[in-house]
Each structure stands twice: as C-alpha cells, then as structure tokens.
Design an enzyme around this catalytic site. Structure first.
Site, PDB file in Angstrom:
ATOM      1  N   LYS A 175       0.833  -1.211   0.000  1.00  0.00           N
ATOM      2  CA  LYS A 175       0.000   0.000   0.000  1.00  0.00           C
ATOM      3  C   LYS A 175       0.871   1.266   0.000  1.00  0.00           C
ATOM      4  CE  LYS A 175      -2.122  -1.404   3.755  1.00  0.00           C
ATOM      5  NZ  LYS A 175      -1.381  -2.687   3.894  1.00  0.00           N
ATOM      6  N   THR A 176       1.867   1.279   0.899  1.00  0.00           N
ATOM      7  CA  THR A 176       2.736   2.457   0.967  1.00  0.00           C
ATOM      8  C   THR A 176       3.534   2.600  -0.330  1.00  0.00           C
ATOM      9  OG1 THR A 176       2.950   2.024   3.321  1.00  0.00           O
ATOM     10  CG2 THR A 176       4.534   3.566   2.372  1.00  0.00           C
ATOM     11  N   THR A 209      -5.570  -1.489   6.921  1.00  0.00           N
ATOM     12  CA  THR A 209      -5.591  -2.953   7.011  1.00  0.00           C
ATOM     13  C   THR A 209      -6.977  -3.423   7.441  1.00  0.00           C
ATOM     14  OG1 THR A 209      -4.745  -2.652   9.255  1.00  0.00           O
ATOM     15  CG2 THR A 209      -3.144  -3.238   7.558  1.00  0.00           C
ATOM     16  N   ASP A 259      -1.372   6.604   6.529  1.00  0.00           N
ATOM     17  CA  ASP A 259      -1.348   5.165   6.766  1.00  0.00           C
ATOM     18  C   ASP A 259      -2.249   4.867   7.971  1.00  0.00           C
ATOM     19  OD1 ASP A 259      -0.605   2.584   6.334  1.00  0.00           O
ATOM     20  OD2 ASP A 259       1.401   2.764   7.189  1.00  0.00           O
ATOM     21  N   ARG A 319       6.508  -8.271   1.916  1.00  0.00           N
ATOM     22  CA  ARG A 319       7.355  -7.866   3.047  1.00  0.00           C
ATOM     23  C   ARG A 319       7.973  -9.096   3.724  1.00  0.00           C
ATOM     24  NH1 ARG A 319       4.331  -4.249   6.696  1.00  0.00           N
ATOM     25  NH2 ARG A 319       5.320  -2.565   5.557  1.00  0.00           N
TER      26      ARG A 319
HETATM   27  P1  ADP Z   1       2.170  -1.917   3.220  1.00  0.00           P
HETATM   28  O1  ADP Z   1       2.201  -0.418   3.131  1.00  0.00           O
HETATM   29  O2  ADP Z   1       0.988  -2.520   2.530  1.00  0.00           O
HETATM   30  O3  ADP Z   1       2.323  -2.425   4.631  1.00  0.00           O
HETATM   31  P2  ADP Z   1       4.709  -1.736   1.810  1.00  0.00           P
HETATM   32  O4  ADP Z   1       4.325  -0.914   0.626  1.00  0.00           O
HETATM   33  O5  ADP Z   1       5.451  -1.042   2.917  1.00  0.00           O
HETATM   34  O6  ADP Z   1       3.442  -2.489   2.404  1.00  0.00           O
HETATM   35  O7  ADP Z   1       5.575  -2.979   1.253  1.00  0.00           O
HETATM   36  C1  ADP Z   1       6.400  -3.783   2.099  1.00  0.00           C
HETATM   37  C2  ADP Z   1       7.657  -4.194   1.366  1.00  0.00           C
HETATM   38  O8  ADP Z   1       7.342  -5.082   0.298  1.00  0.00           O
HETATM   39  C3  ADP Z   1       8.426  -3.044   0.717  1.00  0.00           C
HETATM   40  O9  ADP Z   1       9.796  -3.295   0.770  1.00  0.00           O
HETATM   41  C4  ADP Z   1       7.921  -3.071  -0.707  1.00  0.00           C
HETATM   42  O10 ADP Z   1       8.810  -2.482  -1.563  1.00  0.00           O
HETATM   43  C5  ADP Z   1       7.753  -4.552  -0.964  1.00  0.00           C
HETATM   44  N1  ADP Z   1       6.666  -4.761  -1.933  1.00  0.00           N
HETATM   45  C6  ADP Z   1       5.349  -4.689  -1.659  1.00  0.00           C
HETATM   46  N2  ADP Z   1       4.607  -4.965  -2.757  1.00  0.00           N
HETATM   47  C7  ADP Z   1       5.483  -5.202  -3.755  1.00  0.00           C
HETATM   48  C8  ADP Z   1       5.317  -5.561  -5.129  1.00  0.00           C
HETATM   49  N3  ADP Z   1       4.116  -5.719  -5.658  1.00  0.00           N
HETATM   50  N4  ADP Z   1       6.441  -5.721  -5.877  1.00  0.00           N
HETATM   51  C9  ADP Z   1       7.669  -5.573  -5.320  1.00  0.00           C
HETATM   52  N5  ADP Z   1       7.879  -5.257  -4.011  1.00  0.00           N
HETATM   53  C10 ADP Z   1       6.810  -5.072  -3.231  1.00  0.00           C
END
Ligand code: ADP
Length: 345
Positions: A68-69, A162, A113, A221
């Site tokens: 998401k981030t 979430t 977030d 992650r």
């Molecule tokens: P969220 O905000 O949903 O908790 P993040 O965007 O922080 O998740 O992603 C967590 C980690 O996984 C980061 O290092 C991100 O770059 C990697 N990541 C997430 N989705 C992908 C994707 N589709 N392709 C490559 N890397 C990803």
C-alpha cells in the site's frame, strides 16, 4: 535451532524499515503482480493529467506488507507530485491535521497510513477537506468562539488501511478510487525474491526461490525479510549463494517449518487444539498466546485461513479438518509435539 537467530515474528516490522526502502520499486513496471490495481491507478492518473485536474482521493486496503505504501510512492512519482506522509495514530488532535493540511500546495498528495485509526474529530475535519477543500477552524473558546473557514489547495488524499471494515460508510464514500490488495501468489513472490536478491547482490537460484516463495505468507514484506535473513547465512557460511539447502536452513533457524508456519502460528493452532479444536474467541486466543487480538487477525490468521489450518465461525476460531488430519499428534491428550508441525519450535 542453534539459538543464534531470533525466531521469525511477522508482526515485528519496525526495525526493518530502512531495508524496505532499499527494496521498494521505483516505478509501476517494477511493482510485481496486482495487475488490475496498477492498471486502474495508471488509468486514473493519465485521465486526471489529461484533464489538468487533481487525482481522486484513493483508498488502499489490504493486509500489512502487501504494497500500500509502495503504491502511494509510485503514484506520487508518476505524477511528479510531492507526497506528505503521516499515519492515523500520529494525528492525535484535529489541530495536528489542520497544521498538515495548511502546508499543502496544489497537486500535493497526503498519505495517511492506518487511516482507520483516526479519531472521530480528526476524521470530521478530513470530510470537509476532501470534499470541498476547506477546513473550519474554531478560534477562541466559550462565548467569543468564532469559526474561521480556510480554503485549501486541491490535493489528493491517499489512505491506507488494514481494516477497511472499520471505516464509516460516509468516510469511505469520499474516496473516488478504492483498491483492495490481495495476498500474492507464490509465482509473484518468486519474482520479487529474485529482484530483491539482485538489489542485495546475493545469488539466489530457482530452487531457493521455489522454497521461500510459498512460505512467505502471500506477502512481499515477508518474502523480503526472509531473503534478508537467509542472505546473512549465505554470506557467513555459503559464499553468498542461496540454494534450496541454504533457504531451508535459513528458515529453520527462524523457526519457520516446512509448512511455512512460524512459532506463533503453531501456538495459535495449539491453543485451539487444547480447546478441543474450537471454536475459541480471538480475545481468548490472544490472551493464551500473548499477542494483541488485532495482530492475530491481521498478521497470523489470514495465512492460517488461506492455507486451510483455521476457520472463522460465528462462535470464534476453529481448526479445520485439514489441521486434524495433517497433525493428528496435536489432537492427542497431552499435546505431544510430535509429527511434522513442531520439529523446529
Ligand atoms: P504496506 O504499506 O501494505 O504495509 P509496503 O508498501 O510497505 O506495504 O511494502 C512492504 C515491502 O514489500 C516493501 O519493501 C515493498 O517495496 C515490498 N513490496 C510490496 N509490494 C510489492 C510488489 N508488488 N512488488 C515488489 N515489491 C513489493
């Protein structure tokens, strides 16, 4: 287990943030999977740019670690826009949000977030800001209180949650674009593992990716965190090369078993089996295993449900027939930890 590596805990994410930033995709083309979401975003961005208008407010929902981030950053990058980042729990008072909003410039993006954790008064300030690009500030208190209406530049709010179900319907309705991220299939996670390995300058062969990907809880992650820990092992003992043997040893050191279950997963299942297999309320499980109920619901359960170990029933959580079949030893009196489920805990 040798005891030299801390058990893997998918809920403990904070210390890894710098590492995550290193591996974050820098353009939509590098973002693996979730094709429908990416396509919708790209379309919306192109359309808004063609009209010369700001992008609709966006809500990303999905479990922790699904991207998401990352998507918020990619939207900002592809629009060449400034992204201001905060989170629901950080905006304690309405004044905190007003401060942030009054610093926005036209076309800026505001990323919040954990937006489901905003307090009601803060959420109400956001309503007017999102809809009419205004914010009402109350000056003074008591009889001399006055309302001052500030006009805001046209900005785009990007919320991430979430727990989409915790957002009120009117709040949700203010997001023109709502995109839900699903758990990733193992094939996508294998692609992510290979590109992360390249970025980390470690050799990862196909067998190792095949071993790690299906045990990564459907979550990029987690895949990246596994890779990081396994890389340490490869660097120290295996000339910086990860094959299936190294991957297997690395996960075993983290307490992740052949089935991809970590110590907390096993504690949860064990608690249920101790209660005759359930149903058991999530709060009772949380107390028994020493974890927050929110974390159980967001981090552990989705994987256990997807893999068919656990079911949600109206009365609480229950183990599935598959768990009993796969691990009959756990059903026995005395909870002998034999069989394949607990060899590594
Ligand atoms: P969220 O905000 O949903 O908790 P993040 O965007 O922080 O998740 O992603 C967590 C980690 O996984 C980061 O290092 C991100 O770059 C990697 N990541 C997430 N989705 C992908 C994707 N589709 N392709 C490559 N890397 C990803």
């Amino acid at each position: 287990m040798t005891g030299e590596t801390a058990p893997f805990n998918p809920a403990a994410l904070d210390g890894e943030q710098l590492f995550e930033v290193t591996l974050r995709p820098t353009c939509f083309e590098q973002f693996v999977g979730q094709l429908r979401v990416v396509e919708n975003l790209q379309l919306a961005i192109q359309a808004a740019q063609a009209r010369g208008e700001p992008l609709d407010h966006i809500l990303f929902s999905g479990l922790p670690g699904l991207g998401k981030t990352t998507l918020a950053y990619l939207v900002a990058r592809s629009m060449d826009a400034h992204l201001h980042e905060t989170s629901g729990p950080a905006l304690l008072r309405a004044a905190d949000l007003v401060g942030l909003l009054s610093n926005l410039a036209a076309g800026d993006l505001l990323f919040i977030d954990e937006i489901h954790r905003l307090s009601r008064p803060v959420e109400e300030v956001l309503y007017a800001a999102m809809e009419d690009y205004v914010v009402d500030v109350v000056l003074d208190q008591g009889p001399s209180a006055r309302n001052l209406r500030l006009k805001l530049p046209r900005f785009t709010l990007i919320g991430a949650t979430t727990r989409e179900g915790l957002l009120s319907a009117p709040f949700r309705a203010r997001f023109g674009l709502q995109e839900k991220l699903d758990l990733y299939p193992a094939d996508d996670l294998a692609v992510i593992l290979h590109s992360s390995a390249e970025a980390l300058k470690v050799r990862l062969d196909a067998g190792a990716a095949q071993y790690l990907a299906p045990r990564s809880r459907g979550t990029p992650r987690v895949a990246n965190r596994f890779l990081r820990r396994v890389r340490d092992l490869a660097q120290e003992r295996y000339e910086n090369a990860i094959d299936e043997h190294v991957a297997r040893e690395g996960l075993a050191r983290l307490g992740v078993d052949e089935n991809g279950l970590c110590a907390m997963d096993r504690r949860i299942l064990k608690t249920l089996l101790r209660h005759g297999g359930g149903p058991v309320g999530v709060k009772t499980i949380a107390l028994s295993v020493g974890e927050e109920d929110r974390t159980i619901e967001e981090v552990y359960e989705p994987y256990l449900i997807r893999e068919g170990y656990l079911r949600r029933t109206p009365q609480g959580r229950a183990v599935s027939a598959r768990t009993r079949e796969l691990f009959p030893a756990l059903d026995a009196k005395g909870m002998e930890e034999t069989g394949t489920l607990f060899p590594l805990a």
